[in-house]
Scaffold this active site. Structure first.
Site, PDB file in Angstrom:
ATOM      1  N   GLY A   1      38.975   1.351  50.455  1.00  0.00           N
ATOM      2  CA  GLY A   1      38.816   0.224  51.364  1.00  0.00           C
ATOM      3  C   GLY A   1      38.361   0.673  52.747  1.00  0.00           C
TER       4      GLY A   1
ATOM      5  N   ALA B   1      44.293   5.512  46.332  1.00  0.00           N
ATOM      6  CA  ALA B   1      42.841   5.585  46.176  1.00  0.00           C
ATOM      7  C   ALA B   1      42.178   4.282  46.587  1.00  0.00           C
ATOM      8  CB  ALA B   1      42.482   5.931  44.735  1.00  0.00           C
ATOM      9  N   ASP B   2      42.834   3.151  46.287  1.00  0.00           N
ATOM     10  CA  ASP B   2      42.290   1.862  46.698  1.00  0.00           C
ATOM     11  C   ASP B   2      42.229   1.752  48.218  1.00  0.00           C
ATOM     12  OD1 ASP B   2      41.949   0.192  44.179  1.00  0.00           O
ATOM     13  OD2 ASP B   2      44.001   0.853  43.936  1.00  0.00           O
ATOM     14  N   GLY B   3      43.298   2.168  48.889  1.00  0.00           N
ATOM     15  CA  GLY B   3      43.311   2.092  50.342  1.00  0.00           C
ATOM     16  C   GLY B   3      42.253   2.970  50.979  1.00  0.00           C
TER      17      GLY B   3
END
Length: 395
Positions: A171, A166-168
């Site tokens: 980003g 989810a972070d990627g």
């Protein structure tokens, strides 16, 4: 020439989502200044594998960034950020809502100092709503977006990914949002505030789950490696113990696969004409494909699939990736000189531009490596820099 060489970005975010957006901008020439706490540094320095005590994830995530160690909780540190904001194009931050305001660094105040500034705010749950001020991480987004609920075997538990997925995704979304805001600035001359909640971009990649739920009451279920949209789609084991993945999203591919495995009769079935219809007969299709593949070695299976132009790929781990000729031809990995570790191999920029290609200029640097240089550019005299260091404001 690189595409973003005239862009200055302040990366005041921590861990993965915001810093990965800054990394992508830096890959194409932006001057990214990474702000870290003088004593703690970014927590990502301690994540994942390390070499000689130096975190390798940090080396990739903070490549192409200058690192300045500044304590933003102190008034002198806040003044440094204000000076930086006056001379920058983008500020990326992921503090809990209200933190910048408490530090006298509210976006509206920064925009008063620099009306062209893009303030990119990255939080778990956004700047408003009942959960806005709660701590948010990618894992929570993977849970709340519907991803975990539809991932895993049908009779098994919801499954979280083994990486910062989810972070990627957030980003990538933030880097796109920043470019949209910069494009708008070309027309209006004004900056703006971006509010990105990590729970949202991953949800957008799960397909029309809300549309189908509202229209039809459909709740996605776990299907393992199978797809709810087409079949056959799974991983299959070969005679020599290798695993292969097959996709039949396109109808002609599905027809070629079942014909290749000796079941052309299935193509004539009325239900075979659509992905939805094939899903209703997934057991029969999987049995046909799996049994055919199980009788052959991986090399033969891949060759036969390529002959009929059907889609197949081996399941790789990183050791396979390192030896793969396709990645070698693309230049997917680059050997990068490093001040601390000598040399490191890391994945190259995500795509190739014919006229303004990106590049990795250096890996992530030591804590505070560029503090003096950055403050010098802000017209801080040497004696003032030394006093700030003595007071613990910088490192």
């Amino acid at each position: 020439m690189t595409s973003l060489a005239d862009l200055r970005v302040i990366d005041a975010a921590t861990l993965f989502a915001g810093p990965s957006a800054a990394m992508m901008l830096g890959d194409f020439g932006a001057d990214v200044i990474k702000i870290e706490h003088p004593r703690r540094g970014d927590p990502s320095r301690g994540h994942g594998a390390s070499l000689n005590g130096v975190g390798l994830w940090w080396k990739t995530l903070s490549r192409n960034k200058r690192t300045a160690a500044v304590d933003l909780s102190q008034s002198e540190g806040q003044e440094i950020l204000r000076r930086l904001a006056e001379r920058s194009d983008v500020l990326i931050e992921n503090f809990r809502p209200g933190t910048l305001e408490r530090w006298n660094l509210a976006p509206e105040d920064l925009l008063t100092l620099n009306p062209r500034l893009i303030v990119a705010r990255m939080t778990g749950f956004g700047q408003s709503g009942p959960m806005a001020k709660q701590p948010g991480f990618g894992t929570l987004a993977e849970a709340m977006s519907g991803f975990a609920a539809m991932t895993g075997e049908p009779d098994g538990p919801p499954t979280l990914p083994p990486l910062a997925l989810a972070d990627g995704i957030a980003g990538l979304a933030m880097s796109y949002a920043i470019m949209v805001a910069l494009r708008a600035r070309e027309r209006t001359g004004r900056g703006q505030v971006i509010d990105l909640a990590i729970i949202e971009p991953i949800m957008g990649l799960l397909g029309p789950q809300m549309t189908a739920y509202k229209a039809l009451g459909v709740v996605p279920r776990r299907t393992g490696n199978r797809s709810s949209s087409n079949a056959p789609r799974n991983t299959y084991r070969t005679r020599d113990g290798r695993w292969l993945a097959i996709s039949t999203s396109a109808q002609p591919i599905a027809e070629r696969v079942v014909t290749l495995v000796g079941r052309p009769d299935l193509v004539e079935q009325p239900w075979f004409a659509s992905g939805h219809g094939r899903v209703q007969h997934v057991d029969e299709l999987d049995e046909a494909v799996a049994s055919w593949i199980a009788e052959r070695d991986a090399e033969e299976v891949i060759a036969r699939f390529e002959e009929v132009q059907a889609a197949v790929a081996p399941i790789y781990d990183v050791s396979d990736i390192a030896e793969d000729p396709q990645y070698a031809a693309l230049g997917t990995f680059q050997e990068v000189p490093d001040e601390e570790l000598g040399s490191l191999t890391m994945q190259n920029v995500f795509f190739r531009l014919s006229d303004t290609p990106g590049e990795i200029r250096w890996p992530g640097r030591r804590l505070g490596r560029d503090t003096d240089e950055v403050l010098g550019e802000l017209d801080y005299p040497d004696e003032r820099i030394a006093a700030l260091r003595e007071a613990g404001v910088i490192a």
